[in-house]
Scaffold this motif. Structure first.
Motif, PDB file in Angstrom:
ATOM      1  N   GLY A   6       0.790  -1.219   0.000  1.00  0.00           N
ATOM      2  CA  GLY A   6       0.000   0.000   0.000  1.00  0.00           C
ATOM      3  C   GLY A   6       0.824   1.271   0.000  1.00  0.00           C
ATOM      4  O   GLY A   6       0.267   2.371  -0.019  1.00  0.00           O
ATOM      5  N   ALA A   7       2.157   1.144  -0.002  1.00  0.00           N
ATOM      6  CA  ALA A   7       3.024   2.317   0.140  1.00  0.00           C
ATOM      7  C   ALA A   7       3.184   3.076  -1.178  1.00  0.00           C
ATOM      8  O   ALA A   7       3.248   2.482  -2.254  1.00  0.00           O
ATOM      9  N   ASP A   8       3.273   4.400  -1.035  1.00  0.00           N
ATOM     10  CA  ASP A   8       3.658   5.248  -2.164  1.00  0.00           C
ATOM     11  C   ASP A   8       5.171   5.441  -2.195  1.00  0.00           C
ATOM     12  O   ASP A   8       5.764   5.585  -3.267  1.00  0.00           O
ATOM     13  N   LEU A   9       5.784   5.450  -1.012  1.00  0.00           N
ATOM     14  CA  LEU A   9       7.236   5.635  -0.880  1.00  0.00           C
ATOM     15  C   LEU A   9       7.767   4.606   0.103  1.00  0.00           C
ATOM     16  O   LEU A   9       7.275   4.492   1.224  1.00  0.00           O
ATOM     17  N   ILE A  10       8.794   3.855  -0.321  1.00  0.00           N
ATOM     18  CA  ILE A  10       9.471   2.894   0.543  1.00  0.00           C
ATOM     19  C   ILE A  10      10.925   3.338   0.654  1.00  0.00           C
ATOM     20  O   ILE A  10      11.635   3.429  -0.352  1.00  0.00           O
ATOM     21  N   ILE A  11      11.353   3.634   1.870  1.00  0.00           N
ATOM     22  CA  ILE A  11      12.752   3.972   2.128  1.00  0.00           C
ATOM     23  C   ILE A  11      13.351   2.751   2.818  1.00  0.00           C
ATOM     24  O   ILE A  11      13.001   2.441   3.960  1.00  0.00           O
ATOM     25  N   TYR A  12      14.212   2.038   2.127  1.00  0.00           N
ATOM     26  CA  TYR A  12      14.704   0.766   2.661  1.00  0.00           C
ATOM     27  C   TYR A  12      16.203   0.825   2.936  1.00  0.00           C
ATOM     28  O   TYR A  12      16.955   1.508   2.240  1.00  0.00           O
ATOM     29  N   ALA A  13      16.603   0.112   3.984  1.00  0.00           N
ATOM     30  CA  ALA A  13      18.010   0.068   4.384  1.00  0.00           C
ATOM     31  C   ALA A  13      18.749  -0.895   3.461  1.00  0.00           C
ATOM     32  O   ALA A  13      18.939  -2.069   3.767  1.00  0.00           O
ATOM     33  N   GLY A  14      19.177  -0.361   2.319  1.00  0.00           N
ATOM     34  CA  GLY A  14      19.702  -1.212   1.240  1.00  0.00           C
ATOM     35  C   GLY A  14      21.008  -1.908   1.538  1.00  0.00           C
ATOM     36  O   GLY A  14      21.375  -2.851   0.836  1.00  0.00           O
TER      37      GLY A  14
ATOM     38  N   HIS B 196      13.274  -1.744   7.502  1.00  0.00           N
ATOM     39  CA  HIS B 196      14.523  -2.108   8.172  1.00  0.00           C
ATOM     40  C   HIS B 196      14.716  -3.617   8.136  1.00  0.00           C
ATOM     41  O   HIS B 196      13.751  -4.379   8.078  1.00  0.00           O
ATOM     42  N   THR B 197      15.967  -4.047   8.231  1.00  0.00           N
ATOM     43  CA  THR B 197      16.260  -5.470   8.232  1.00  0.00           C
ATOM     44  C   THR B 197      15.831  -6.120   9.546  1.00  0.00           C
ATOM     45  O   THR B 197      15.745  -5.457  10.579  1.00  0.00           O
ATOM     46  N   GLY B 198      15.558  -7.409   9.507  1.00  0.00           N
ATOM     47  CA  GLY B 198      15.233  -8.169  10.712  1.00  0.00           C
ATOM     48  C   GLY B 198      14.051  -7.594  11.446  1.00  0.00           C
ATOM     49  O   GLY B 198      13.000  -7.316  10.866  1.00  0.00           O
ATOM     50  N   ASP B 199      14.207  -7.423  12.752  1.00  0.00           N
ATOM     51  CA  ASP B 199      13.210  -6.714  13.549  1.00  0.00           C
ATOM     52  C   ASP B 199      13.760  -5.325  13.837  1.00  0.00           C
ATOM     53  O   ASP B 199      14.888  -5.194  14.322  1.00  0.00           O
ATOM     54  N   PRO B 200      12.994  -4.290  13.554  1.00  0.00           N
ATOM     55  CA  PRO B 200      13.549  -2.939  13.664  1.00  0.00           C
ATOM     56  C   PRO B 200      13.922  -2.523  15.082  1.00  0.00           C
ATOM     57  O   PRO B 200      14.689  -1.577  15.259  1.00  0.00           O
ATOM     58  N   SER B 201      13.417  -3.217  16.099  1.00  0.00           N
ATOM     59  CA  SER B 201      13.742  -2.837  17.472  1.00  0.00           C
ATOM     60  C   SER B 201      15.124  -3.301  17.904  1.00  0.00           C
ATOM     61  O   SER B 201      15.630  -2.893  18.956  1.00  0.00           O
TER      62      SER B 201
END
Length: 260
Positions: free
Chosen positions: A31-39, A85-90
């Motif tokens: 559903g996202a318009d913008l995805i900022i991913y930790a590449g 974020h990778t894995g679990d973000p916490s």
């Protein structure tokens, strides 16, 4: 976090396999318009869940200000934003600093958890970290490096518990890790190197602490690897016998079953 509509979503991508993202995370990506991913850690394969017209931005070369500015602009335009974020973000996700900046901008957000590499590694190994009368504790930690750890969380102190341990972000300091763990688990202690869990290059390499750094060197492992140690690792490698839990013991009564 506020309860306004259209929050920025921090989503855990899981360890690498695009099918290990949660259903909720997959829905958010779709559903996202913008995805900022930790590449640097999130593989582009995760982007298979996005819409064709959605924008995907790799944040590997961005600093905190760049990320927040992009979120501010997109949110101001009414876009749905996922910070992937990778894995679990916490866990080692550096999300708290981002959330505090969003608080200052009065931008709402929510967090969707993900599968961290330690649990995906256990699944790949057929391992249970908490075996009855063997160990009931799992420590997730890292060794001090460019990012220091508090003195009371020094690896030497934590290893003294002899519990199951999953050591993140420490493979470049493997000689120090080996020295510390060997003092507490013994040089013959079994450990595992879990490399690129959830990626096509995934490998589980069992060794002993005496040979840990040599194994890392000969296998040319330089990043994206966990070090797992504890008696549970040896049991998983050897498929050893263990004491059965009380949960399924026919002679044990609990709130849902009478003993036979």
């Amino acid at each position: 976090m506020t309860t306004e509509t259209n929050p920025v979503i921090f989503a855990g991508a899981g360890p690498g396999d695009p099918d290990l993202i949660t259903v909720k995370g997959q829905t958010a990506l779709a559903g996202a318009d913008l995805i900022i991913y930790a590449g640097s850690l999130v593989p582009e394969a995760l982007l298979k869940w996005k819409r064709a017209d959605a924008q995907a931005v790799n944040s590997a070369a961005m600093d905190l200000g760049d990320i927040i500015n992009m979120i501010q602009q997109a949110h101001g335009q009414g876009q749905k934003i996922v910070r992937l974020h990778t894995g679990d973000p916490s866990l080692y996700g550096a999300i708290f600093e981002q959330m505090r900046e969003l608080d200052r901008c009065y931008i709402p957000y929510e967090v969707i958890p993900g599968v961290t590499a330690a649990f995906a590694a256990a699944a790949a190994m057929g391992m249970e970290y908490t075996l009855p009368e063997v160990t009931q504790t799992l420590i997730l930690t890292r060794i001090s490096g460019r990012t220091p750890v508090p003195d009371q969380e020094d690896l030497d102190l934590l290893a003294a518990h002899h519990s199951s341990m999953a050591i993140y972000l420490s493979i470049v300091h493997v000689k120090r890790v080996q020295e510390i763990l060997s003092r507490h688990y013994g040089e013959d202690g079994v450990c595992a190197i879990a490399y690129k869990i959830g990626h096509p290059q995934e490998r589980i390499i069992y060794t002993t602490l005496a040979h840990l750094s040599h194994t890392v060197e000969t296998q040319n492992i330089k990043s994206q690897a966990l070090i797992l140690v504890g008696d549970a690792v040896a049991v998983a490698r050897d498929k050893g016998e263990v004491i059965a839990s009380k949960l399924y013991d026919a002679g044990f009564t609990h709130g849902f079953r009478e003993k036979k």
